[in-house]
Design an enzyme around this catalytic site. Sequence first.
Site, mmCIF file in Angstrom:
data_model
loop_
_atom_site.group_PDB
_atom_site.id
_atom_site.type_symbol
_atom_site.label_atom_id
_atom_site.label_comp_id
_atom_site.label_asym_id
_atom_site.label_seq_id
_atom_site.Cartn_x
_atom_site.Cartn_y
_atom_site.Cartn_z
ATOM 1 N N LYS A 178 0.825 -1.212 0.000
ATOM 2 C CA LYS A 178 0.000 0.000 0.000
ATOM 3 C C LYS A 178 0.859 1.262 0.000
ATOM 4 O O LYS A 178 0.627 2.173 -0.776
ATOM 5 C CB LYS A 178 -0.923 0.048 1.228
ATOM 6 N N ARG A 230 -9.883 0.897 8.704
ATOM 7 C CA ARG A 230 -9.373 -0.426 9.054
ATOM 8 C C ARG A 230 -10.428 -1.262 9.762
ATOM 9 O O ARG A 230 -10.178 -2.413 10.081
ATOM 10 C CB ARG A 230 -8.182 -0.245 9.985
ATOM 11 N N ARG A 267 11.913 -5.650 4.009
ATOM 12 C CA ARG A 267 11.794 -4.222 4.320
ATOM 13 C C ARG A 267 12.676 -3.862 5.516
ATOM 14 O O ARG A 267 13.397 -2.860 5.484
ATOM 15 C CB ARG A 267 10.327 -3.896 4.627
ATOM 16 N N ARG A 321 10.804 -0.150 12.510
ATOM 17 C CA ARG A 321 9.566 -0.067 13.282
ATOM 18 C C ARG A 321 9.537 -1.138 14.367
ATOM 19 O O ARG A 321 9.892 -2.282 14.106
ATOM 20 C CB ARG A 321 8.379 -0.279 12.340
ATOM 21 N N ARG A 347 -0.610 -8.454 13.757
ATOM 22 C CA ARG A 347 -1.163 -7.459 12.817
ATOM 23 C C ARG A 347 -1.989 -8.159 11.749
ATOM 24 O O ARG A 347 -3.036 -7.667 11.328
ATOM 25 C CB ARG A 347 -0.022 -6.654 12.180
#
Length: 278
Positions: free
Chosen positions: A13, A88, A127, A139, A150
Site C-alpha cells: 500500500k 481499518r 523491508r 519499526r 497485525r
Amino acid sequence: MRIILLGPPGSGKGTQAQRLVQRYGIVQLSTGEMLRAAVAAGTPVGLRAKDIMAGGGLVPDEVVVGVIADRIEQSDARKGFILDGFPRTVPQAEALDDLLKQKRLKLDAVIELRVNESALLQRVETRVADMRSRGEEVRVDDTPEVLTKRLAAYRSLTEPLIHYYSERRKLLTVDGMMTIEQVTREIARILAAIVAADAKAAEKRASAKPAAKGTPRRASRKATKSSPAGRSSAKKAAKAARKAAKRPAKGVKKAVNNGGRKVARKPAKKVTKRRRKA
Ligand code: ADP
C-alpha cells in the site's frame, strides 16, 4: 481523486500510494505514519497509541477517525487523497462515509491489493533488512511475532471492508503478487477508466442541460428523477473501472485476482454480451 488502498501489512500500500502521489499530485494520508509521528512527538494521541501499536493491535476507532477528520480538513487534501491504512474497521468506514457526505465529497475507488499471506513475512523481513542497511530506524512492530498479530487484526477487523465496499460497488481488486511496476500500471489503468467515465458522464450532463430547458416539465422531471446525474455518473465510473479491472493489461499474466469474492459482480453472461457489442 479520492482513493482508499486496502490490503494487509506488506501488501504494498505504502509503495503504491507514493507512486499515486507523484502521478496525480494528491496527498497520501497514512494513519500508520500519522500515529508514529504522534508517538514520536508524545502527543495525547501518541500516548494512547504507543503500546497498542507496539503490540500489533488497533488503535481505538474514535482516535483514528479524529486524526483523519482533522487531516482531511487541511488545504493540501482539497485536490484529493489516498487513504493508506484507513479505514481499518467497519465503524471507521462508516465514519468516513459520514465525513465525506458532510463535505459532499465522492470516494472514487477502493483498491484492494490481494496478496498471498505466505509472502508477507518475507516482504516485511526484506523491508526491515533494507531499512537497517540504509541506517534507518526499524519499526518496533516489524517483528515476526507482532506481524502475526497485525495479520490477525487485519483478518478479523479489516477484511470485512472488502465486503463493505464490494456491496457499495466501490471495490476493485488488484493482484498484489505482481511486480511493483505491474501493480502500478494496473492501478493506473483502473483509475484512468474511472477518470474517463467521469469525464464522459460530465460531458453528457453538460450537453443534456440546454435541451432540458426547452423540454416539457413532465419530461424533464422524469429525467432527473429516474437518473440523478451524480448517481448515474458514479455508477458508470464504477462499471467502467470494473470492466477495466477484468481485462488484463498486455503482457500481464493475471492482473486481477478476485479469488472467488464478489468483486466485479456483473453476471458473466452480461459481460460477454457487452464485450461482443464493443
Ligand atoms: P501496516 O503495515 O501494519 O499496515 P501501518 O503503518 O499502516 O502498518 O500501521 C501501523 C499500526 O498503526 C497498526 O498496526 C495499528 O496499531 C495502527 N493503525 C494504523 N492505522 C490504523 C487505523 N486506521 N485504525 C487503528 N489502528 C491503526
